[in-house]
Design an enzyme around this catalytic site. Structure first.
Site, PDB file in Angstrom:
ATOM      1  N   ASP A   1      35.110  42.506  42.979  1.00 23.56           N
ATOM      2  CA  ASP A   1      33.677  42.293  43.226  1.00 23.56           C
ATOM      3  C   ASP A   1      33.037  41.732  41.958  1.00 23.56           C
ATOM      4  O   ASP A   1      33.721  41.379  40.989  1.00 23.56           O
ATOM      5  CB  ASP A   1      33.003  43.576  43.738  1.00 23.56           C
ATOM      6  CG  ASP A   1      32.837  44.646  42.664  1.00 23.56           C
ATOM      7  OD1 ASP A   1      33.312  44.457  41.524  1.00 23.56           O
ATOM      8  OD2 ASP A   1      32.226  45.688  42.977  1.00 23.56           O
TER       9      ASP A   1
ATOM     10  N   CYS B   1      37.281  46.600  41.015  1.00 22.40           N
ATOM     11  CA  CYS B   1      35.815  46.661  41.070  1.00 22.40           C
ATOM     12  C   CYS B   1      35.378  47.391  39.796  1.00 22.40           C
ATOM     13  O   CYS B   1      36.118  47.386  38.805  1.00 22.40           O
ATOM     14  CB  CYS B   1      35.303  47.307  42.359  1.00 22.40           C
ATOM     15  SG  CYS B   1      35.722  49.043  42.608  1.00 22.40           S
TER      16      CYS B   1
ATOM     17  N   THR C   1      35.000  50.636  39.181  1.00 24.18           N
ATOM     18  CA  THR C   1      35.886  51.786  38.940  1.00 24.18           C
ATOM     19  C   THR C   1      37.251  51.636  39.586  1.00 24.18           C
ATOM     20  O   THR C   1      38.162  52.413  39.273  1.00 24.18           O
ATOM     21  CB  THR C   1      35.253  53.059  39.543  1.00 24.18           C
ATOM     22  OG1 THR C   1      35.071  52.821  40.942  1.00 24.18           O
ATOM     23  CG2 THR C   1      33.922  53.386  38.879  1.00 24.18           C
TER      24      THR C   1
ATOM     25  N   HIS D   1      56.991  56.617  44.192  1.00 21.20           N
ATOM     26  CA  HIS D   1      56.835  57.730  45.139  1.00 21.20           C
ATOM     27  C   HIS D   1      55.978  57.385  46.358  1.00 21.20           C
ATOM     28  O   HIS D   1      56.241  57.897  47.447  1.00 21.20           O
ATOM     29  CB  HIS D   1      56.209  58.938  44.427  1.00 21.20           C
ATOM     30  CG  HIS D   1      57.137  59.577  43.438  1.00 21.20           C
ATOM     31  ND1 HIS D   1      56.863  60.773  42.825  1.00 21.20           N
ATOM     32  CD2 HIS D   1      58.343  59.177  42.947  1.00 21.20           C
ATOM     33  CE1 HIS D   1      57.864  61.093  42.009  1.00 21.20           C
ATOM     34  NE2 HIS D   1      58.771  60.131  42.053  1.00 21.20           N
TER      35      HIS D   1
ATOM     36  N   HIS E   1      60.446  60.647  49.667  1.00 23.53           N
ATOM     37  CA  HIS E   1      59.147  59.974  49.532  1.00 23.53           C
ATOM     38  C   HIS E   1      58.832  59.160  50.788  1.00 23.53           C
ATOM     39  O   HIS E   1      57.668  59.075  51.197  1.00 23.53           O
ATOM     40  CB  HIS E   1      59.141  59.092  48.281  1.00 23.53           C
ATOM     41  CG  HIS E   1      59.390  59.865  47.036  1.00 23.53           C
ATOM     42  ND1 HIS E   1      58.551  60.879  46.616  1.00 23.53           N
ATOM     43  CD2 HIS E   1      60.409  59.815  46.144  1.00 23.53           C
ATOM     44  CE1 HIS E   1      59.039  61.398  45.497  1.00 23.53           C
ATOM     45  NE2 HIS E   1      60.165  60.786  45.192  1.00 23.53           N
TER      46      HIS E   1
HETATM   47  C1  RB5 Z   1      29.230  47.898  41.679  1.00 26.53           C
HETATM   48  O1  RB5 Z   1      28.109  48.114  40.877  1.00 26.53           O
HETATM   49  C2  RB5 Z   1      30.112  49.129  41.675  1.00 26.53           C
HETATM   50  O2  RB5 Z   1      29.524  50.132  42.421  1.00 26.53           O
HETATM   51  C3  RB5 Z   1      31.497  48.785  42.205  1.00 26.53           C
HETATM   52  O3  RB5 Z   1      32.050  47.764  41.445  1.00 26.53           O
HETATM   53  C4  RB5 Z   1      32.511  49.895  42.212  1.00 26.53           C
HETATM   54  O4  RB5 Z   1      32.597  50.518  40.968  1.00 26.53           O
HETATM   55  C5  RB5 Z   1      32.426  50.857  43.322  1.00 26.53           C
HETATM   56  O5  RB5 Z   1      33.281  51.740  43.502  1.00 26.53           O
END
Ligand code: RB5
Length: 149
Positions: A8, A65, A67, A98, A133
């Site tokens: 993203d 993204c 996180t 696994h 597994h």
């Molecule tokens: C975008 O701001 C952020 O929410 C997205 O990149 C991600 O971290 C969501 O899980």
């Protein structure tokens, strides 16, 4: 290998680094991710990569993204997908050995570019161990089937 890559707006810079790195290793990268901030949700990119993986058009997927969590949750809604968020090479190795993860995900706000390369190396150099597994993956598939409409 042929690899589908999705990201993203939060991960455009890291996506470009990862793409260049994977290509430098001789892989073909199908870039399905964002290249500008157009307010498109990570769900769109997660699903696009997941679709390529389940269609077996690529060997595996990489999702990034902020996180790594939102985009992997979205991808995991596609039956047959096992997307795993990794912030370290040990986890990346084990999700292949696994869990036979078919998508590896990480967060651009969590890992730096060198860590991302180490994570990808660990994942790509590992092999699924099968055996017990595989039995557990079959149980995951049973859950998936039980809840699909
Ligand atoms: C975008 O701001 C952020 O929410 C997205 O990149 C991600 O971290 C969501 O899980």
């Amino acid at each position: 290998m042929k690899i589908a890559l999705g990201n993203d707006h939060a991960a455009i810079e890291l996506k470009n680094t990862v793409k260049e790195y994977l290509e430098s290793l001789g892989n073909e990268v199908v870039d399905l991710g964002a290249n500008e901030n157009k307010g498109i949700s990570y769900t769109v990119f997660g699903e696009a990569v997941a679709d390529k993986v389940v269609a077996k058009e690529v060997d595996f997927g990489v999702l990034i993204c902020g996180t790594g969590v939102g985009i992997s949750i979205a991808a995991n809604k596609v039956p047959g997908i096992r997307a795993a968020v990794c912030s370290d090479p040990t986890t990346a190795r084990l999700v292949k050995q696994h869990n036979n993860a078919n998508i590896i995900a990480f967060g651009a706000r969590i890992v730096g570019s060198e860590a991302a390369k180490d994570i990808l190396d660990a994942y790509m150099n590992a092999e699924f161990e099968g055996g017990r597994h595989q039995d557990r993956i079959d149980l995951i598939t049973e859950i998936e089937n039980k809840h699909s409409k």
